[in-house]
Design a protein around this motif. Structure first.
Motif, PDB file in Angstrom:
ATOM      1  N   SER A 738      51.488  16.757  -2.237  1.00  0.00           N
ATOM      2  CA  SER A 738      52.746  16.717  -1.490  1.00  0.00           C
ATOM      3  C   SER A 738      53.934  16.759  -2.446  1.00  0.00           C
ATOM      4  O   SER A 738      53.786  16.487  -3.645  1.00  0.00           O
ATOM      5  CB  SER A 738      52.804  15.447  -0.631  1.00  0.00           C
ATOM      6  OG  SER A 738      51.758  15.414   0.308  1.00  0.00           O
ATOM      7  N   PRO A 739      55.117  17.097  -1.939  1.00  0.00           N
ATOM      8  CA  PRO A 739      56.311  17.048  -2.792  1.00  0.00           C
ATOM      9  C   PRO A 739      56.492  15.660  -3.403  1.00  0.00           C
ATOM     10  O   PRO A 739      56.124  14.641  -2.807  1.00  0.00           O
ATOM     11  CB  PRO A 739      57.442  17.385  -1.821  1.00  0.00           C
ATOM     12  CG  PRO A 739      56.794  18.173  -0.740  1.00  0.00           C
ATOM     13  CD  PRO A 739      55.413  17.584  -0.591  1.00  0.00           C
ATOM     14  N   LEU A 740      57.072  15.613  -4.574  1.00  0.00           N
ATOM     15  CA  LEU A 740      57.295  14.356  -5.272  1.00  0.00           C
ATOM     16  C   LEU A 740      58.391  13.547  -4.580  1.00  0.00           C
ATOM     17  O   LEU A 740      59.510  14.012  -4.426  1.00  0.00           O
ATOM     18  CB  LEU A 740      57.686  14.635  -6.722  1.00  0.00           C
ATOM     19  CG  LEU A 740      58.055  13.414  -7.563  1.00  0.00           C
ATOM     20  CD1 LEU A 740      56.834  12.512  -7.748  1.00  0.00           C
ATOM     21  CD2 LEU A 740      58.642  13.836  -8.901  1.00  0.00           C
ATOM     22  N   ASP A 755      60.199  18.061   3.032  1.00  0.00           N
ATOM     23  CA  ASP A 755      60.999  18.682   1.975  1.00  0.00           C
ATOM     24  C   ASP A 755      61.897  19.741   2.633  1.00  0.00           C
ATOM     25  O   ASP A 755      61.491  20.875   2.839  1.00  0.00           O
ATOM     26  CB  ASP A 755      60.079  19.301   0.931  1.00  0.00           C
ATOM     27  CG  ASP A 755      60.835  19.858  -0.259  1.00  0.00           C
ATOM     28  OD1 ASP A 755      62.069  19.668  -0.309  1.00  0.00           O
ATOM     29  OD2 ASP A 755      60.202  20.494  -1.119  1.00  0.00           O
ATOM     30  N   GLN A 756      63.122  19.367   2.962  1.00  0.00           N
ATOM     31  CA  GLN A 756      63.995  20.243   3.745  1.00  0.00           C
ATOM     32  C   GLN A 756      64.437  21.484   2.967  1.00  0.00           C
ATOM     33  O   GLN A 756      64.637  22.547   3.555  1.00  0.00           O
ATOM     34  CB  GLN A 756      65.227  19.467   4.221  1.00  0.00           C
ATOM     35  CG  GLN A 756      64.918  18.269   5.096  1.00  0.00           C
ATOM     36  CD  GLN A 756      64.397  18.634   6.475  1.00  0.00           C
ATOM     37  OE1 GLN A 756      64.331  19.808   6.842  1.00  0.00           O
ATOM     38  NE2 GLN A 756      64.002  17.622   7.249  1.00  0.00           N
ATOM     39  N   ASP A 759      62.175  22.400  -2.499  1.00  0.00           N
ATOM     40  CA  ASP A 759      62.251  22.392  -3.960  1.00  0.00           C
ATOM     41  C   ASP A 759      61.151  21.544  -4.589  1.00  0.00           C
ATOM     42  O   ASP A 759      61.144  21.324  -5.808  1.00  0.00           O
ATOM     43  CB  ASP A 759      63.619  21.910  -4.441  1.00  0.00           C
ATOM     44  CG  ASP A 759      63.903  20.448  -4.068  1.00  0.00           C
ATOM     45  OD1 ASP A 759      63.098  19.863  -3.300  1.00  0.00           O
ATOM     46  OD2 ASP A 759      64.917  19.904  -4.542  1.00  0.00           O
ATOM     47  N   GLY A 760      60.221  21.026  -3.764  1.00  0.00           N
ATOM     48  CA  GLY A 760      59.111  20.244  -4.270  1.00  0.00           C
ATOM     49  C   GLY A 760      59.456  18.812  -4.601  1.00  0.00           C
ATOM     50  O   GLY A 760      58.641  18.079  -5.154  1.00  0.00           O
ATOM     51  N   ILE A 761      60.664  18.375  -4.251  1.00  0.00           N
ATOM     52  CA  ILE A 761      61.127  17.019  -4.544  1.00  0.00           C
ATOM     53  C   ILE A 761      61.768  16.432  -3.296  1.00  0.00           C
ATOM     54  O   ILE A 761      62.551  17.101  -2.614  1.00  0.00           O
ATOM     55  CB  ILE A 761      62.147  17.013  -5.707  1.00  0.00           C
ATOM     56  CG1 ILE A 761      61.511  17.571  -6.987  1.00  0.00           C
ATOM     57  CG2 ILE A 761      62.679  15.620  -5.956  1.00  0.00           C
ATOM     58  CD1 ILE A 761      62.486  17.716  -8.125  1.00  0.00           C
ATOM     59  N   ASP A 763      64.425  13.890  -2.249  1.00  0.00           N
ATOM     60  CA  ASP A 763      65.538  13.119  -2.801  1.00  0.00           C
ATOM     61  C   ASP A 763      66.707  13.166  -1.828  1.00  0.00           C
ATOM     62  O   ASP A 763      66.534  13.489  -0.637  1.00  0.00           O
ATOM     63  CB  ASP A 763      65.926  13.638  -4.186  1.00  0.00           C
ATOM     64  CG  ASP A 763      66.291  15.122  -4.179  1.00  0.00           C
ATOM     65  OD1 ASP A 763      66.513  15.694  -3.078  1.00  0.00           O
ATOM     66  OD2 ASP A 763      66.359  15.729  -5.263  1.00  0.00           O
ATOM     67  N   GLN A 764      67.910  12.872  -2.305  1.00  0.00           N
ATOM     68  CA  GLN A 764      69.084  12.814  -1.442  1.00  0.00           C
ATOM     69  C   GLN A 764      69.385  14.153  -0.778  1.00  0.00           C
ATOM     70  O   GLN A 764      70.051  14.195   0.268  1.00  0.00           O
ATOM     71  CB  GLN A 764      70.299  12.356  -2.248  1.00  0.00           C
ATOM     72  CG  GLN A 764      70.200  10.933  -2.777  1.00  0.00           C
ATOM     73  CD  GLN A 764      70.101   9.907  -1.664  1.00  0.00           C
ATOM     74  OE1 GLN A 764      70.744  10.046  -0.626  1.00  0.00           O
ATOM     75  NE2 GLN A 764      69.295   8.869  -1.873  1.00  0.00           N
ATOM     76  N   ASN A 765      68.913  15.233  -1.351  1.00  0.00           N
ATOM     77  CA  ASN A 765      69.157  16.554  -0.762  1.00  0.00           C
ATOM     78  C   ASN A 765      68.319  16.822   0.479  1.00  0.00           C
ATOM     79  O   ASN A 765      68.500  17.860   1.124  1.00  0.00           O
ATOM     80  CB  ASN A 765      68.889  17.652  -1.804  1.00  0.00           C
ATOM     81  CG  ASN A 765      69.948  17.696  -2.882  1.00  0.00           C
ATOM     82  OD1 ASN A 765      71.125  17.443  -2.614  1.00  0.00           O
ATOM     83  ND2 ASN A 765      69.537  17.996  -4.113  1.00  0.00           N
ATOM     84  N   ASP A 766      67.415  15.919   0.801  1.00  0.00           N
ATOM     85  CA  ASP A 766      66.540  16.131   1.962  1.00  0.00           C
ATOM     86  C   ASP A 766      66.965  15.331   3.188  1.00  0.00           C
ATOM     87  O   ASP A 766      66.275  15.349   4.204  1.00  0.00           O
ATOM     88  CB  ASP A 766      65.100  15.785   1.585  1.00  0.00           C
ATOM     89  CG  ASP A 766      64.549  16.735   0.544  1.00  0.00           C
ATOM     90  OD1 ASP A 766      64.431  17.934   0.836  1.00  0.00           O
ATOM     91  OD2 ASP A 766      64.272  16.277  -0.589  1.00  0.00           O
ATOM     92  N   PHE A 767      68.105  14.641   3.085  1.00  0.00           N
ATOM     93  CA  PHE A 767      68.649  13.992   4.284  1.00  0.00           C
ATOM     94  C   PHE A 767      69.203  15.064   5.205  1.00  0.00           C
ATOM     95  O   PHE A 767      70.038  15.875   4.805  1.00  0.00           O
ATOM     96  CB  PHE A 767      69.716  12.980   3.906  1.00  0.00           C
ATOM     97  CG  PHE A 767      69.150  11.698   3.376  1.00  0.00           C
ATOM     98  CD1 PHE A 767      69.009  10.601   4.201  1.00  0.00           C
ATOM     99  CD2 PHE A 767      68.723  11.600   2.051  1.00  0.00           C
ATOM    100  CE1 PHE A 767      68.479   9.410   3.723  1.00  0.00           C
ATOM    101  CE2 PHE A 767      68.191  10.425   1.566  1.00  0.00           C
ATOM    102  CZ  PHE A 767      68.059   9.316   2.400  1.00  0.00           C
ATOM    103  N   TYR A 768      68.752  15.067   6.456  1.00  0.00           N
ATOM    104  CA  TYR A 768      68.962  16.177   7.380  1.00  0.00           C
ATOM    105  C   TYR A 768      69.644  15.669   8.647  1.00  0.00           C
ATOM    106  O   TYR A 768      69.432  14.524   9.055  1.00  0.00           O
ATOM    107  CB  TYR A 768      67.593  16.786   7.725  1.00  0.00           C
ATOM    108  CG  TYR A 768      67.642  18.215   8.182  1.00  0.00           C
ATOM    109  CD1 TYR A 768      67.791  19.257   7.272  1.00  0.00           C
ATOM    110  CD2 TYR A 768      67.538  18.532   9.537  1.00  0.00           C
ATOM    111  CE1 TYR A 768      67.820  20.581   7.685  1.00  0.00           C
ATOM    112  CE2 TYR A 768      67.570  19.849   9.963  1.00  0.00           C
ATOM    113  CZ  TYR A 768      67.721  20.868   9.031  1.00  0.00           C
ATOM    114  OH  TYR A 768      67.759  22.187   9.449  1.00  0.00           O
TER     115      TYR A 768
END
Length: 927
Positions: A738-740, A755-756, A759-761, A763-768
């Protein structure tokens, strides 16, 4: 999703049923009374057929069903377009949050303007018994005259006045009991110890509790060293008493009309009594007294004096603290096996982490608040027919004051943790016994002075009528410890022309300003145009006998909002603030440093809004009435920092600018039927109302994000941004493939997120952007009533839809910060139970599982039985013998039923003092 579809179908079916069977709620729904009835539209009254604005009105009598200590909560679901979010359940604190037509700005200044008897005021101290009517003004035609204060809508309250005739005396009393609707549920000591061991072994640690200890927790054989305490049961009553007494006297003769009210309300609250158990505490309770005297004097046939005086005295007492937030936080924190309420030597139990809630209530003192509110209005009116028929002049002043003082008596006390040793019981002390110390302090302060003076004109010329007004307004107030007054002044006017009771045109205008802005930007114009067409008066409608009244109306205008949500006042002036420190010399002497704060903006001004509204009012078959409104509002010049255009590396705090934009649109429907006043022995009435408002941020100058879905622009106001939970990790292979997840290292049973951005991670960029916010897009209410001979019945349901709530904090997060374990955690993930709804347990603070995510979102839609009342009035023969005009006995209930999808908590009150339900018995006597 299935529930959402079914729920929306339910709403649609309800609307269709009510379209066919009921229509708009009016006190008297005959066609003639509807056309000629006067409605309050802001500063003056107008025949309803002339009204071209969007507004909704309810009488004070219809707000008095059930029991509520706060007027705002009485308005729940009663008026289309008004959204009321339930306030604190605690007596004396229960002030709800209200919006008219939903969110119109993303800043904090969203609340409607409150007008009481034509003057800006507060209203939470008022009660339905002293209120003639409550109206909400919703479109530009109704609110443009309020200028820079009208864009959020207006709640217009008119108090009762006496009428000419013999003195009327009415006395009412009710007594009842309230109880918590839903309390948080936590596991018992045996279950807690088992789950705590499991949480340790999940991370490779040894169990804390032995099998022998678990057995003692289970059989309860040693309640001192192996306690099982339900702290909610220990601290809270099962039921708490409440009562209300009301006396009114009204009448008029010799050119003097009067209305006098005395009201007393008492709520004990849910905390157990403590006053008689110790010298250091007091019982929880709330007492409020309302006094009102409204007098109208006709000095001459052309000169009248109106004087209104309202006074409220409210006293609130709690043990331990001013309000119960800290106490309920403690109740949710302490595991049931932490310590007993009392030790074997009758000392209080406790430990290094937590105090004893029961000991806190008995031994740490008491807090008393004393709130006094005062409202006074003096208005002089003189007819000027000798100058121009239909002309009159009026002048009024109002003084309103609110003051709250506190009396705190506090102390500390000693509590003990006990342990068993070979030599006997060992007591470890925490805290010291001290004497009481007192603190008398000032809390809330608000003082207001207002002046109004103007000319009013109303005259008919054959088939033509002209109504007009022109007012000068001055309003100044101070609040809190701020001695710099807020000042507003300006003019407003309205001109209405009608022809043949068919065609209506109206123009409204205001020119006003505020001292919150720089000198060259303090004043502005606001205006609205509206028109109405009474189609039923046309000749071609006469053959349609089923349609008794039909009016089409529309409006367009510009309004403002000077409550712009600024972080401080006078933002057109530069401020230098003490922000940090600097060390000088070889001895490192500390010096305070000052730096420029938020950059000043001399061009700052209020928010503005352009809006249109189209509405239809109709009466069918002489007793079925309905109205429909469609609206669109475009708010602009919303305060924002230019994060999109100015880089942060400049090292300055960016100024606020009027650059934001929001669009808000929706529809409102109200329908009602009432023949209860036309039948002698029986009658029915019903009312259904629905409001739908959706919004979208058009621009907010936000910073540039890496991904488009992160933008707030294009989303609803307060759009939740959360991680999308897609299950729990099954095993180590699942984690590896799974993504890290970067919040912390994860184990099987931890929450897995989507993982929105691929990018395989994680993190804060995946808040949707997922879900709604807690303020619903849809609010609706349904009232049904009936009478038969001496019996009467009133039932009211309220519902909210398109709403999302979020479970967070100690009531839902197991073992976080050494906390308790909620009962929902029993359905946690284990290798043997992978079809779980709760993540695996950990004794450590888990930064992965309790991220904001869809796992903790819940459908916040609900339908509630807000009130039901059954009454019986004695027959005329008995009343005459007792020399009374009426005796009515009743039983009522409030918040008795809730249909929702949250289940584990009330959807309006997820933490803290719980939402309550109540049942009361009472009687009304009229002399």
């Amino acid at each position: 999703m299935k529930y959402k579809i079914l729920h929306n179908r339910y709403i649609l079916i309800t609307i269709l049923i009510n379209i066919f069977f009921i229509t708009s709620a009016q006190d008297d729904l005959t066609t003639d009374s509807l056309v000629n009835k006067n409605v309050r539209i802001g500063f003056d009254s107008q025949s309803d057929w002339k009204r071209t604005s969007a507004m909704s009105t309810i009488s004070g009598e219809k707000l008095s069903r059930g029991f509520s200590s706060t007027l705002g909560n009485s308005l729940n679901g009663k008026l289309p377009g008004l959204t009321t979010i339930y306030g604190e359940g605690e007596p004396g604190v229960a002030i709800p949050w209200q919006l008219i037509r939903g969110h119109n700005t993303y800043n904090s200044g969203r609340s409607p303007l409150i007008i009481v008897d034509d003057f800006e005021c507060f209203y939470e101290q008022l009660i339905p018994e002293e209120i003639e009517s409550v109206s909400i003004l919703k479109d530009a035609a109704a609110t443009a005259i309020y200028g820079a204060k009208g864009a959020n809508g207006v709640i217009l309250i008119t108090t009762k006045r006496g009428t000419e005739g013999p003195m009327k005396v009415s006395f009412g009393a009710q007594y009842g009991l309230s109880k918590a609707k839903r309390l948080p549920e936590f596991v018992d000591s045996y279950t807690y110890a088992n789950l705590y061991n499991e949480a340790l072994t999940n991370y490779g640690e040894s169990p804390l509790y032995t099998n022998e200890q678990l057995a003692k927790y289970q059989n309860g054989s040693d309640p001192y060293f192996y306690p099982n305490v339900n702290w909610y049961d220990q601290v809270l009553r099962t039921t708490a008493p409440l009562s209300e007494f009301n006396l009114t006297v009204s009448g008029g003769q010799n050119n003097v009309n009067y209305y006098v009210l005395l009201n007393a309300l008492t709520e004990a609250g849910l905390l157990k009594k403590t006053k008689n158990l110790t010298d250091f505490s007091n019982n929880s309770g709330y007492t409020r007294y309302n006094i009102r005297t409204n007098v109208d004097v006709n000095v001459t046939k052309d000169f009248t004096v109106d004087f209104k005086l309202g006074l409220t005295i409210a006293d609130k007492t709690n043990p331990k603290s001013l309000n119960t937030d800290g106490l309920f936080d403690l109740l949710s924190s302490i595991p049931s096996n932490s310590f007993p309420v009392y030790n074997p030597n009758n000392s209080y139990g406790g430990n290094a982490l937590y105090s004893n809630p029961w000991g806190d209530m008995l031994e740490t003192g008491s807090y008393t608040s004393n709130k006094r509110t005062f409202q006074s209005v003096l208005r002089l009116t003189h007819k000027l027919d000798m100058i121009l028929p239909g002309l009159s002049a009026t002048a009024g002043i109002a003084f309103n004051n609110r003051f709250e003082g506190y009396s705190h008596k506090t102390r500390t006390y000693q509590r003990f943790a006990i342990a068993q040793t070979e030599s006997g019981d060992v007591y470890t002390s925490f805290g010291d016994n001290t004497s009481l110390s007192a603190d008398e302090s000032t809390g809330d302060k608000w003082r207001n002075f207002s002046f109004q003076g103007g000319l009013y004109y109303n005259q008919a010329f054959g088939k033509h009528t002209v109504d007009g007004m022109l007012n000068y307004l001055l309003n100044t107030y101070t609040e809190g410890g701020n001695n710099i007054a807020y000042k507003h002044l300006g003019w407003n006017g309205r001109l209405t022309y009608t022809y043949n009771k068919r065609y209506i045109g109206e123009f409204s205008i205001s020119y006003n300003g505020s001292n919150n802005f720089a000198r060259d930007h303090r004043f502005g114009f606001f205006s609205a145009l509206s028109a109405g067409w009474v189609i039923s008066e046309e000749n071609f409608m006469k053959e349609l006998s089923a349609i008794d009244y039909l009016k089409l109306r529309g409006s367009y205008g510009k309004t403002g909002n000077d409550n712009i949500g600024a972080p401080r006042r006078f933002m057109y002036e530069p401020y230098y603030e003490g922000i940090s420190s600097y060390f000088f010399g070889s001895s490192n002497t500390w010096m305070q440093t000052y730096a420029e704060g938020i950059l000043a903006n001399p061009d700052l001004t209020w928010e503005k809004e352009k809006q249109w509204n189209i509405g239809v009012d109709a009466t069918v078959l002489k007793f079925l009435n309905f109205n429909l409104d469609i609206f669109n509002k475009n708010r602009y010049d919303i305060l924002s920092q230019p994060n999109r255009t100015v880089p942060q590396f400049l090292g300055i705090t960016l100024p606020y600018q009027n650059v934001g934009k929001v669009e808000n649109k929706g529809v409102e429907f109200e329908a009602g039927f009432d023949n209860s006043n036309t039948k002698k022995d029986w009658g029915l009435y019903a009312n259904f109302n629905l409001g739908y408002a959706t919004n979208k941020i058009k621009y907010n100058a936000e910073t540039l994000y890496s991904y488009d879905y992160q933008n707030r622009t294009g989303k609803m106001i307060d759009q939740p941004f959360v991680l999308e939970a897609i299950g729990f990790f099954r095993d180590e292979a699942d984690i590896e493939n799974s993504p890290l997840q970067t919040f912390q290292s994860v184990k099987p049973g931890d929450v897995k997120y989507k993982d929105q951005n691929n990018d395989g991670i994680i993190d804060q960029n995946d808040f949707y952007p997922i879900g709604y916010n807690a303020v619903p897009e849809i609010s609706y209410g349904f009232t049904f009533g009936a009478k038969y001979k001496g019996f009467d019945l009133d039932i009211f349901f309220q519902g909210l839809a398109n709403r999302t709530v979020y479970l967070s904090g100690k009531n839902y997060e197991a073992l976080q910060n050494n906390g308790n374990i909620p009962s929902i955690a029993e359905d946690r993930w284990t290798p043997q139970h992978t079809n779980a709804t709760y993540p695996s347990l950990s004794t450590k603070n888990n930064n992965n599982n309790f991220q904001s995510s869809t796992l903790w979102q819940r459908n916040g839609n609900f339908l509630k039985l807000r009130s039901i009342e059954l009454g019986y009035s004695l027959n005329d023969n008995i009343i005459k013998k007792l020399k009374l005009k009426q005796i009515r006995f009743f039983i009522n209930g409030s918040n008795l039923l809730t249909f929702d999808k949250v289940d584990i908590a009330d959807p309006e009150k997820l933490s803290g003092y719980p939402a309550t339900m109540s049942v009361s018995l009472g009687a009304n006597l009229k002399f």
